[in-house]
Write a protein that holds these residues in place. Structure first.
Motif, PDB file in Angstrom:
ATOM      1  N   ARG A  94      43.794 -55.321  20.704  1.00 18.67           N
ATOM      2  CA  ARG A  94      42.487 -54.745  21.203  1.00 18.67           C
ATOM      3  C   ARG A  94      41.185 -55.699  20.613  1.00 18.67           C
ATOM      4  O   ARG A  94      40.123 -55.524  21.157  1.00 18.67           O
ATOM      5  N   GLY A  95      41.799 -56.904  20.009  1.00 16.72           N
ATOM      6  CA  GLY A  95      40.755 -58.004  19.979  1.00 16.72           C
ATOM      7  C   GLY A  95      40.213 -57.800  18.393  1.00 16.72           C
ATOM      8  O   GLY A  95      39.086 -58.555  18.251  1.00 16.72           O
ATOM      9  N   GLU A  96      40.740 -56.841  17.613  1.00 15.24           N
ATOM     10  CA  GLU A  96      40.348 -56.800  15.921  1.00 15.24           C
ATOM     11  C   GLU A  96      41.009 -57.788  15.089  1.00 15.24           C
ATOM     12  O   GLU A  96      42.307 -57.873  15.411  1.00 15.24           O
ATOM     13  N   PRO A  97      40.381 -58.424  14.106  1.00 15.73           N
ATOM     14  CA  PRO A  97      41.141 -59.522  13.347  1.00 15.73           C
ATOM     15  C   PRO A  97      42.157 -58.815  12.789  1.00 15.73           C
ATOM     16  O   PRO A  97      42.028 -57.781  12.141  1.00 15.73           O
ATOM     17  N   LEU A  98      43.402 -59.214  12.757  1.00 15.72           N
ATOM     18  CA  LEU A  98      44.652 -58.598  11.942  1.00 15.72           C
ATOM     19  C   LEU A  98      44.697 -59.158  10.680  1.00 15.72           C
ATOM     20  O   LEU A  98      45.081 -58.508   9.542  1.00 15.72           O
ATOM     21  N   LEU A  99      44.302 -60.469  10.537  1.00 17.64           N
ATOM     22  CA  LEU A  99      44.236 -61.277   9.009  1.00 17.64           C
ATOM     23  C   LEU A  99      42.847 -61.822   8.747  1.00 17.64           C
ATOM     24  O   LEU A  99      42.125 -62.181   9.606  1.00 17.64           O
ATOM     25  N   SER A 100      42.333 -61.995   7.708  1.00 16.34           N
ATOM     26  CA  SER A 100      41.192 -62.410   7.215  1.00 16.34           C
ATOM     27  C   SER A 100      41.284 -63.992   6.964  1.00 16.34           C
ATOM     28  O   SER A 100      40.172 -64.635   6.901  1.00 16.34           O
ATOM     29  N   LEU A 101      42.579 -64.516   7.098  1.00 11.76           N
ATOM     30  CA  LEU A 101      42.545 -65.996   6.769  1.00 11.76           C
ATOM     31  C   LEU A 101      42.005 -66.925   7.776  1.00 11.76           C
ATOM     32  O   LEU A 101      41.955 -66.415   8.834  1.00 11.76           O
TER      33      LEU A 101
END
Length: 394
Positions: free
Chosen positions: A358-365
């Motif tokens: 959906r285009g949402e960040p999976l990881l903050s790195l």
């Protein structure tokens, strides 16, 4: 369009020089042990100190490249040398097989099974030898490249975990990268060898791995050793990002060799790959696909990755500049809008690497085992320069 090109060029230039490069200079340099931290959280906090050799080489290359092609800034040269000296001392086994990973102090952690540690070491020391005039760096680049050539048909060499009786297959990734690598270290290798390496790689990419019968005409990741399509999970695997990245390497070669037919074919393949790999439901480009639509073994198949979209932006701009194909510009505007609205972090510098479907960040790195100081800054630089050329031509 001239003003549009100029505005976009400034956007990419500013992001590179005011945001991304300062992030890596401030957060990644290990001034105690040498080399770079690449495991960086969203704000640049180091979350692991292991050093992945191919990312070390990429960062050396990036700073040396900027020094050679943009401005003779001492801090860029110093940063490149910091990484190169760490690799020179700790990065290889003495025979210039470069390890996959090291501890912070340079103790080997993973054997040299990954040939891309060597390809990026060759790029790094080659670029830095130009910056410094160092013969030692030039020799290391040549020795690293020699190991790539020696392992071309068996990239993992003695570190392969495959059975001796395993089905023989050819992989696309290495000939793809050699096309780019050969030009990177051109001053260091014999002209005839360079010519043969380029011709072999172009043939493999454009005549063997490119399959007009797959989809609208796509590049596959693996073939049987006799060059036929393989009906297994590796043989059915498609990677739209790899396809598209390889096409701008081909465009560079086509321009360099004055082969317009190679450029036209590369543009066609890049557009085929993009249209095939685009997620019509959520936008963005799929990471992996199966050419027969079967289930994939890669659980991350539907993720949207930073490098895939950045490499696509480069290919589209080069394709538009070289052919003026309107589809390249139409797709550039679409992918540009997606990349800047999804991967760019509005709170902290550098870009997110991994999004869900959906285009949402999976990881903050901002950096890790696979993401470092390479695709984002290289892509920003390439796009900036292509847009500048388009503005000058308009």
């Amino acid at each position: 369009m001239k003003e549009k090109f100029k505005q976009l060029a400034q956007q990419y230039k500013s992001e590179l020089l005011d945001n991304v490069i300062p992030f890596w200079l401030e957060k990644s340099l290990d001034k105690e042990f040498g080399g770079y931290f690449t495991c960086l959280d969203r704000d640049g906090t180091v979350f692991d100190t292991d050093k992945f050799v191919w990312l070390q080489g990429r960062e050396v290359w990036m700073f040396a490249f900027l020094y050679n092609h943009l401005e003779k800034k001492q801090e860029w040269l110093d940063a490149a040398i910091l990484g190169a000296e760490f690799l020179r001392e700790h990065g290889h086994d003495g025979e210039y097989n470069f390890y996959f990973s090291l501890s912070r102090d340079g103790t080997p952690q993973v054997e040299p099974y990954n040939i891309f540690s060597n390809t990026f070491a060759a790029m790094a020391f080659g670029q830095l030898s130009i910056a410094t005039g160092s013969r030692e760096y030039a020799e290391i680049a040549k020795k690293a490249f020699d190991r790539v050539v020696a392992r071309f048909d068996n990239p993992k060499g003695r570190w392969s975990k495959a059975s001796p009786k395993a089905r023989p297959m050819k992989a696309f990734a290495l000939p793809m990268i050699v096309c780019n690598l050969a030009l990177e270290i051109e001053p260091l290798i014999e002209p005839e060898f360079l010519k043969n390496a380029i011709e072999k790689s172009v043939h493999l990419v454009m005549d063997e791995f490119y399959r007009p019968e797959v989809g609208p005409g796509l590049i596959v990741e693996h073939l049987n050793s006799d060059g036929t399509l393989a009906d297994n999970m590796d043989g059915r695997l498609l990677n739209p990002g790899h396809m598209i990245e390889s096409t701008w390497f081909m465009m560079d070669l086509g321009e360099r060799l004055n082969r317009p037919e190679l450029i036209e074919k590369a543009v066609k393949i890049s557009l085929n790959a993009l249209e095939y790999g685009w997620d019509e439901k959520y936008d963005g480009i799929f990471y992996f696909m199966d050419r027969l639509g079967r289930p994939l073994q890669q659980l991350e198949w539907d993720q949207k990755l930073w490098w895939v979209h950045i490499e696509t932006l480069i290919a589209l701009l080069k394709g538009y500049r070289l052919t003026k194909n309107p589809k390249c510009w139409e797709w550039f505007e679409r992918v540009h809008a997606y990349a800047w609205s999804h991967f760019k972090d509005e709170k902290y510098p550098e870009w997110f690497g991994y999004l869900n479907r959906r285009g949402e960040p999976l990881l903050s790195l901002k950096g890790g085992k696979w993401k470092g100081c390479f695709h984002v800054p290289r892509g920003l630089y390439q796009c900036w320069r292509q847009l500048e050329m388009l503005a000058n031509e308009a």
